[in-house]
Design an enzyme around this catalytic site. Structure first.
Site, PDB file in Angstrom:
ATOM      1  CD  GLU A 141      46.957  15.136  16.291  1.00  0.00           C
ATOM      2  OE1 GLU A 141      47.005  13.899  16.435  1.00  0.00           O
ATOM      3  OE2 GLU A 141      47.012  15.691  15.179  1.00  0.00           O
ATOM      4  CG  HIS A 158      43.215  13.920  13.833  1.00  0.00           C
ATOM      5  ND1 HIS A 158      43.653  13.610  12.573  1.00  0.00           N
ATOM      6  CD2 HIS A 158      42.092  14.674  13.673  1.00  0.00           C
ATOM      7  CE1 HIS A 158      42.846  14.157  11.679  1.00  0.00           C
ATOM      8  NE2 HIS A 158      41.882  14.812  12.319  1.00  0.00           N
TER       9      HIS A 158
HETATM   10 ZN   LIG Z   1      45.442  12.562  12.015  1.00  0.00          ZN
END
Ligand SMILES: [Zn+2]
Length: 353
Positions: free
Chosen positions: A176, A110
């Site tokens: 992330e 992500h």
């Molecule tokens: Zn995401």
């Protein structure tokens, strides 16, 4: 979103026997490790947006590169992805697919948003030894990959009740990768070299955790005495076509003498590794019975003597040797022998083993 910690704990307990097995080298007969890679969002769900970027496109870019690097660099691994195009896939479909496939690990990629900078990664709220180990490997290697291109803030290893971490039955980690709505981070996410370095870091983390062996690149080359730029010998070495057992058009010969005056075959060794070295010479009664051959190994020169009066017209192994990478004079034929008869330099073959 609803939480199902009890379900996840039960599933992990059922898999504990396998999950706690140390991930050491993969024997040739072992089943391939199954890596599930999940590019976040996709299709109608763009994920976060900012600075002209869409999260769904960046996660797919990175995830596809992780897959390609894994398959190109390591053996003993299969990869499955939740999507390979800009497709809409629900969170439930992603975890159901990974669980049904029997993935060994699950990696979700992500891009962050909401103001901030740097890299952080997540495991579920409760953990087990294998998940903790995977988290450590993924975090440190992904960060190191990114830092090979630019300075990146380490926001740390965290826990969260995310669907893909909770509903998967195998060790699962979510990364992330910088903040899409922070200009400095977005500029890195627009840099192809940065995304590749990030993907390489993810692949290395996966390989480290699973103990995947690096693929050996197959390599074999023949250098003949007539190969341009790859053979050197002093004027003391004559050229002959006398024996039909020669390799190529001709071969080189010299009288033995108590000095090296070696003829050298230059070989472009692609990477450090173990190589089989063979020589070809015509075998003629009267040729030297103890011709010294020098192999330049990564731990120094090794000398192997060959009886060139017999056994010619075929590849003869000098042995296998650890050799360094580089384009250098790797195999030499020395004149330094007390045995009588011409020493012969005709061709060498070097093969990765
Ligand atoms: Zn995401």
């Amino acid at each position: 979103m609803s939480s199902h910690p009890i379900r996840r704990r039960a599933l992990l307990a059922a898999a504990a026997g396998a999950a706690l097995t140390p991930w050491v080298g993969v024997p040739a007969f072992a089943a391939n490790k199954k890596v599930y890679i999940d590019p976040g969002h996709g299709g109608t769900d763009s994920g976060a947006v900012g600075n002209g970027l869409q999260e769904k496109a960046l996660t797919l870019n990175i995830a596809l590169q992780v897959r390609d690097i894994l398959l190109a660099t390591y053996s003993g691994v299969d990869v499955r992805m939740s999507r390979t195009t800009d497709a809409t896939v629900s969170l439930q479909q992603r975890t159901d697919d990974a669980n049904a496939w029997g993935a060994d690990i699950f990696i979700s990629v992500h891009i962050n948003s909401g103001g901030g900078t740097g890299f952080e990664s997540y495991r579920y709220l409760t953990t087990d030894a294998a998940t903790q180990s995977l988290h450590n490997a993924m975090h440190s290697n992904a960060l190191a990959g990114m830092r090979s291109v630019a300075a990146v803030t380490d926001r740390g290893q965290k826990t969260a009740n995310f669907h893909v971490l909770r509903e998967t039955t195998m060790p699962a980690i979510l990364t992330e990768n910088l903040f899409i709505d922070t200009v400095a981070d977005a500029n890195l996410l627009k840099n192809a070299a940065f995304l590749t370095a990030d993907a390489r870091g993810h692949a290395k983390g996966i390989a480290t955790f699973l103990g995947l062996p690096t693929k050996t690149t197959s390599y074999s080359t023949i250098v003949d005495n007539a190969t341009a730029g790859r053979f050197t010998a002093s004027a003391n070495w004559g050229t002959s076509t006398y024996s039909t057992q020669r390799y190529g058009a001709d071969y080189r010969y010299a009288d033995p003498v108590l000095a090296s005056d070696a003829a050298w075959f230059k070989v472009n060794i692609p990477e450090a590794g173990t190589y089989k070295v063979e020589v070809w010479h015509p075998g003629v009664a009267g040729y030297n019975t103890a011709t010294p051959h020098v192999v330049v190994t990564s731990s120094g020169n090794q000398t192997i003597t060959v009886d060139q009066s017999t056994g010619g017209g075929a590849w003869r192994s000098l042995g296998t040797f650890a050799m360094a990478a580089g384009d250098y004079n790797a195999v030499g034929v020395s004149r330094w022998t007390s045995a009588a008869g011409y020493v012969i330099a005709d061709a060498v073959r070097v093969t990765r083993v």
